[in-house]
Scaffold this motif. Structure first.
Motif, mmCIF file in Angstrom:
data_model
loop_
_atom_site.group_PDB
_atom_site.id
_atom_site.type_symbol
_atom_site.label_atom_id
_atom_site.label_comp_id
_atom_site.label_asym_id
_atom_site.label_seq_id
_atom_site.Cartn_x
_atom_site.Cartn_y
_atom_site.Cartn_z
ATOM 1 N N UNK A 189 2.242 -40.838 -92.249
ATOM 2 C CA UNK A 189 3.314 -41.529 -91.545
ATOM 3 C C UNK A 189 4.650 -41.002 -92.041
ATOM 4 N N UNK A 190 5.578 -40.875 -91.131
ATOM 5 C CA UNK A 190 6.956 -40.501 -91.441
ATOM 6 C C UNK A 190 7.827 -41.728 -91.234
ATOM 7 N N UNK A 202 10.954 -31.099 -93.959
ATOM 8 C CA UNK A 202 10.315 -30.578 -92.751
ATOM 9 C C UNK A 202 10.267 -31.637 -91.655
ATOM 10 N N UNK A 203 10.165 -32.881 -92.073
ATOM 11 C CA UNK A 203 10.036 -33.976 -91.115
ATOM 12 C C UNK A 203 11.319 -34.785 -90.965
ATOM 13 N N UNK A 204 12.278 -34.545 -91.831
ATOM 14 C CA UNK A 204 13.503 -35.322 -91.764
ATOM 15 C C UNK A 204 13.278 -36.786 -92.055
ATOM 16 N N UNK A 205 12.318 -37.074 -92.897
ATOM 17 C CA UNK A 205 11.997 -38.457 -93.227
ATOM 18 C C UNK A 205 11.112 -38.505 -94.453
#
Length: 128
Positions: free
Chosen positions: A98-99, A111-114
């Protein structure tokens, strides 16, 4: 956010299996949920599928497109991966992720900004 997978197991090639992932904790901060898998031999984890919270089309890696379906029950904070027409190459440990848009600094992933969270994984074995 804490993630717990369930399901998985052993199935013959051509069969179907479903895995699920339950989220708890700060579930309101979840932006995206999805699945990675790690084949036997401790090779790199491969991204499988993901779905954004609040709508949008799910995304799949090419090798599972048309065979796997990801869905989410937002009210129950649970995500599902229905796997059909399974192949021996699908054998792997499947990890839920989960992000979120909040979390511990150590969990931040550019990479996910979160903030990236993982479940412990569930084994899926497809026999030929």
């Amino acid at each position: 956010v804490q993630l717990v997978e369930s399901g998985g197991g052993l199935v013959q090639a051509g069969g179907s299996l479903s895995v699920s992932c339950g989220a708890s904790g700060d579930t309101f901060s979840i932006k995206t949920m999805g699945w990675y898998r790690q084949p036997p031999g401790n090779g790199p984890r491969e991204w499988v599928a993901s779905v954004d919270n609040g709508g949008g089309s799910p995304d799949y890696t090419d090798s599972v497109e048309g065979r796997f379906r990801i869905s989410a029950d937002n009210a129950k904070h649970t995500m599902f991966l229905q796997m059909n027409d399974l192949e021996p190459e699908d054998t792997a440990v499947y990890y839920c992720y989960a992000i979120t848009d909040s979390g511990d600094y150590s969990d931040y992933d550019h990479r996910y900004g979160g903030y990236l969270h993982w479940g412990r994984g569930t084994q899926v074995t497809v026999s030929s």
